[in-house]
Design an enzyme around this catalytic site. Structure first.
Site, PDB file in Angstrom:
ATOM      1  N   PHE A 111      74.283  57.074  75.411  1.00 30.85           N
ATOM      2  CA  PHE A 111      74.595  56.554  74.435  1.00 30.85           C
ATOM      3  C   PHE A 111      74.979  54.787  75.094  1.00 30.85           C
ATOM      4  O   PHE A 111      75.135  53.110  74.712  1.00 30.85           O
ATOM      5  CB  PHE A 111      75.026  56.303  72.832  1.00 30.85           C
ATOM      6  CG  PHE A 111      76.772  55.815  72.663  1.00 30.85           C
ATOM      7  CD1 PHE A 111      77.305  57.311  73.239  1.00 30.85           C
ATOM      8  CD2 PHE A 111      76.816  54.687  72.302  1.00 30.85           C
ATOM      9  CE1 PHE A 111      79.373  56.957  72.914  1.00 30.85           C
ATOM     10  CE2 PHE A 111      78.470  54.010  72.166  1.00 30.85           C
ATOM     11  CZ  PHE A 111      78.947  55.271  72.552  1.00 30.85           C
ATOM     12  N   LYS A 112      76.247  55.650  75.742  1.00 37.61           N
ATOM     13  CA  LYS A 112      77.284  53.849  76.451  1.00 37.61           C
ATOM     14  C   LYS A 112      75.476  53.586  77.362  1.00 37.61           C
ATOM     15  O   LYS A 112      76.454  51.889  77.948  1.00 37.61           O
ATOM     16  CB  LYS A 112      78.176  54.867  77.919  1.00 37.61           C
ATOM     17  CG  LYS A 112      78.684  56.199  77.138  1.00 37.61           C
ATOM     18  CD  LYS A 112      80.580  55.854  77.183  1.00 37.61           C
ATOM     19  CE  LYS A 112      81.324  56.736  76.213  1.00 37.61           C
ATOM     20  NZ  LYS A 112      80.847  57.968  75.649  1.00 37.61           N
ATOM     21  N   ASP A 113      74.503  53.354  78.005  1.00 33.51           N
ATOM     22  CA  ASP A 113      74.463  52.871  78.328  1.00 33.51           C
ATOM     23  C   ASP A 113      73.962  51.816  77.672  1.00 33.51           C
ATOM     24  O   ASP A 113      73.655  50.421  77.923  1.00 33.51           O
ATOM     25  CB  ASP A 113      72.385  53.051  78.658  1.00 33.51           C
ATOM     26  CG  ASP A 113      72.966  54.725  80.359  1.00 33.51           C
ATOM     27  OD1 ASP A 113      73.294  54.534  80.643  1.00 33.51           O
ATOM     28  OD2 ASP A 113      71.904  55.508  79.799  1.00 33.51           O
ATOM     29  N   LEU A 116      77.134  49.508  78.473  1.00 33.96           N
ATOM     30  CA  LEU A 116      77.143  48.928  79.915  1.00 33.96           C
ATOM     31  C   LEU A 116      75.712  48.589  81.274  1.00 33.96           C
ATOM     32  O   LEU A 116      76.302  48.210  81.724  1.00 33.96           O
ATOM     33  CB  LEU A 116      77.246  50.121  80.347  1.00 33.96           C
ATOM     34  CG  LEU A 116      78.433  51.218  80.319  1.00 33.96           C
ATOM     35  CD1 LEU A 116      79.397  52.944  80.731  1.00 33.96           C
ATOM     36  CD2 LEU A 116      79.738  49.996  81.087  1.00 33.96           C
TER      37      LEU A 116
END
Ligand SMILES: *Cc1c(COP(=O)(O)O)cnc(C)c1O
Length: 495
Positions: A111-113, A116
Site C-alpha cells: 500500500f505504500k505505493d 510514494l
C-alpha cells in the site's frame, strides 16, 4: 480557502503545503498538520462517478492549496498510471460479506505505493515552487515496504537522491531482495544491526541535527523525508477512503449518508489516520478499527489511554506492523488535545524520556470512534487459512491481522455495519508465511517455489514486481551498526 500547516509541537510556525512537503518534519521535531481539515466541496454522489485520478484531485486540491490545478493534475497523472496493474488503482473486492480495499496494485505490490508514487512529484514540484536549488536527499527508515516503495518512486528522479535504512534481520527475504536489487544511480540501501525503531530514531536524530544540515547545505544538499510523517504521504492516502466509500455508493451497496466501518492493519498509524481525516472531510464513518499484531501498543493505548512503548519488541509475520512508536499518532493526539501544541509537545517529551505518556479523560472521550484490536500469530495464520478455504481469496499477513480483528469484533459486538478492510500487501510479498498458514505441506520450500504454488492455489498471476527480482543482481550490500548511521550518510554524501 488557503490551508496552512503548523507543527503539532508549537504555535506560530505556519507554512504552505509545498513548504510542509519539502521540510517533512517541523523544526521543533513536530509533525505538520493542516490548520483545519477541509470538507469535501463536491457531493459524494458526484465523486461516485469519478475515476481514481479525478477523486484524487478533488481531495488533494483541498489540502495542497498552493499548487495550481495544472501542477496537481500533473503529479496525479504521473503517479497513478500504468505502474499500477489495474485501471481502478485501488479495487474494492467483496468476499464473505466484507469489502477488501486492495491497496497493493502498484510497483512494489504494497500500500505504500499509493502515496510514494506521487510523493516524488509533489516534492520536486514543491522545490520548484520554493526556488530550491539544493539536491533533495530523501532519508528513510523502513520496516520493509516503505523502503522499496520509496526507492521505486525516487529512482532516477532528477534533483533527488535517496538513502534507505532497514533492520538487517527484521524484514522478509523478499522485502530485502526487492530493496538490495534496486536500480538507479541516486539510490542507496543500508542494513543496520538494530530493529526498525532504532532505524527510525537514527533517521529522526539526523533530521534534527543542525550541524549536519549546515554541512549538507554547504555541499548543495538538504534532507527531506519520505516516511509516513510527511504530509505529502498522508494526504494521498485520504483519497482511497473517499474512493472506497463512493464505490460502495456507486454500486448501490450503501445508501447516501450510510456510515461504514474501516478496519486498518496498523503500524505507524499513517493509514488509519488518513481514514480519520476522510471522516473529518465528510465521509460517513462509524468505527475506525485499529488492528495490531502482537506488538499491541496501540490496542493497549485505546483501552487504557496510556501509551507505553516499554515492552518487548516482537518480530512477527507482519513485519510492517512491528512498531512500538507509531509516529503518526502524534497528529491524533494533537487533534484530541483540542489542537493544543503545548500539551502535545509535553506528551511527546515524556515519550522520548520515559517511553510513556497518559492522555486525559477528555481526550480519551474524543477517541470513541476508534476501536483497538489485535491478533496473535496463530489467529493471523488461522484467518488466512479460513478465508482461503471458504472463499479461495488469499490474503497477506498484514491484511489477515485486520481481517482476524474485524471478525472477532463483529462476533462480539454484533455490529452489522458495512465494513471495508484496508488490504495492504499482496500475498506474493509474504509467500512463506501465507503458504505456511494454508498448509504444512509447504514448509521448507524456498521463497520462489512458494510463489509458484501461491499462483496455483489462488488462481492469480505472479505480479511483475516479484518476477523482476527473481534474477536481478544484488546492487547494495552495505551493513552498519545502529550507532554509525550518521557516519554512513556522511560517507555516502562525501561530507
Ligand atoms: C506500512 C504497512 C502497514 C502499516 O501502515 P501504517 O500507515 O504504518 O500504520 C500495514 N501493512 C503493510 C503491508 C504495510 O506496508
Amino acid at each position: 480557502m488557503e490551508i496552512k500547516y503548523q507543527s503539532t509541537r508549537s504555535e506560530g510556525t505556519e507554512v504552505t503545503a509545498s513548504q510542509a512537503i519539502l521540510k517533512g518534519l517541523a523544526d521543533d521535531g513536530g509533525l505538520f498538520v493542516p490548520k483545519t481539515i477541509p470538507a469535501l466541496d463536491v457531493p459524494l454522489a458526484e465523486i461516485a462517478k469519478m475515476s481514481y485520478q479525478e477523486t484524487a484531485y478533488e481531495v488533494m486540491k483541498l489540502f495542497f492549496t498552493d499548487f495550481t490545478e495544472e501542477e496537481l493534475k500533473n503529479c496525479i497523472r504521473r503517479a497513478y498510471d500504468s505502474k499500477f496493474d489495474t485501471q481502478e488503482i485501488a479495487p474494492l473486492v467483496e468476499k464473505d460479506g466484507t469489502y477488501y480495499l486492495e491497496l497493493f496494485h502498484g510497483a512494489t505490490i504494497a500500500f505504500k505505493d499509493m502515496a510514494l508514487s506521487i510523493l516524488p512529484h509533489l516534492l520536486t514540484t514543491s522545490a520548484r515552487k520554493n526556488h530550491i536549488s539544493n539536491e533533495i536527499v530523501i532519508l528513510t527508515a523502513t520496516s520493509g515496504d516503505t523502503g522499496k516503495a520509496a526507492l521505486a518512486g525516487f529512482a532516477d528522479v532528477e534533483g533527488t537522491s535517496i538513502i534507505v535504512f532497514y533492520p538487517k534481520n527484521g524484514v522478509s527475504a523478499i522485502q530485502e531482495r526487492q530493496m538490495v536489487t534496486q536500480k538507479g544511480a541516486n539510490t542507496k540501501v543500508v542494513g543496520i544491526t538494530g530493529n526498525f525503531d532504532d532505524a527510525q530514531s537514527g533517521v529522526k536524530a539526523m533530521f534534527n541535527n543542525k550541524d549536519l544540515a549546515k554541512a549538507m547545505d554547504a555541499k548543495g544538499y538538504q534532507f527531506s523525508s519520505a516516511n509516513s510523517i510527511n504530509i505529502g504521504r498522508l494526504v494521498p492516502q485520504v483519497v482511497y477512503y473517499v474512493y472506497a466509500y463512493t464505490r460502495l455508493l456507486a454500486d448501490g451497496a450503501i445508501q447516501e449518508g450510510e456510515a461504514v466501518n474501516f478496519v486498518v492493519p496498523t503500524g505507524n498509524f499513517g493509514n488509519i489516520l488518513a481514514a480519520f481525516y476522510a471522516k473529518n472531510m465528510g465521509i460517513p464513518v462509524a468505527k475506525l478499527i485499529c488492528a495490531s499484531n502482537e506488538n499491541k501498543v496501540l490496542f493497549d493505548f485505546f483501552e487504557t489511554g496510556i501509551y507505553d512503548k516499554n515492552r518487548e519488541f516482537i518480530l512477527t509475520s507482519s513485519p510492517s506492523m512491528d512498531i512500538l512508536i507509531s509516529s503518526n499518532l502524534e497528529r491524533l493526539i494533537y487533534k484530541i488535545a483540542g489542537e493544543d501544541a503545548g500539551a502535545t509537545a509535553d506528551m511527546m517529551a515524556a515519550l522520548a524520556s520515559t517511553g510513556k505518556y497518559t492522555i486525559t479523560e477528555d481526550m480519551k472521550a474524543q477517541m470513541k470512534d476508534f476501536i483497538g484490536g489485535w491478533a496473535d500469530e496463530e489467529q493471523t495464520a488461522a484467518e488466512i487459512k479460513r478465508m482461503y478455504e471458504t472463499t479461495r481469496y488469499v490474503m497477506d499477513t498484514h491484511t489477515a491481522v485486520a481481517s482476524a480483528v474485524y471478525h472477532d469484533y463483529k462476533q462480539k459486538s454484533g455490529d452489522t455495519t458495512k465494513t471495508v478492510i484496508a488490504s495492504t500487501a499482496s500475498p506474493y510479498k509474504f509467500g512463506t508465511s501465507v503458504m505456511g498458514a494454508i498448509s504444512d505441506t509447504y514448509k521448507g520450500m524456498d521463497d520462489f517455489a512458494l510463489i509458484d504454488e501461491l499462483s496455483k492455489v489462488s488462481g492469480t498471476g505472479i505480479p511483475q514486481a516479484v518476477e523482476e527480482i527473481r534474477s536481478a543482481p544484488v546492487l547494495h550490500d552495505t551493513v552498519c551498526e545502529t550507532a554509525d548511521m550518521q557516519k554512513t550518510v556522511e560517507e555516502i554524501l562525501g561530507l
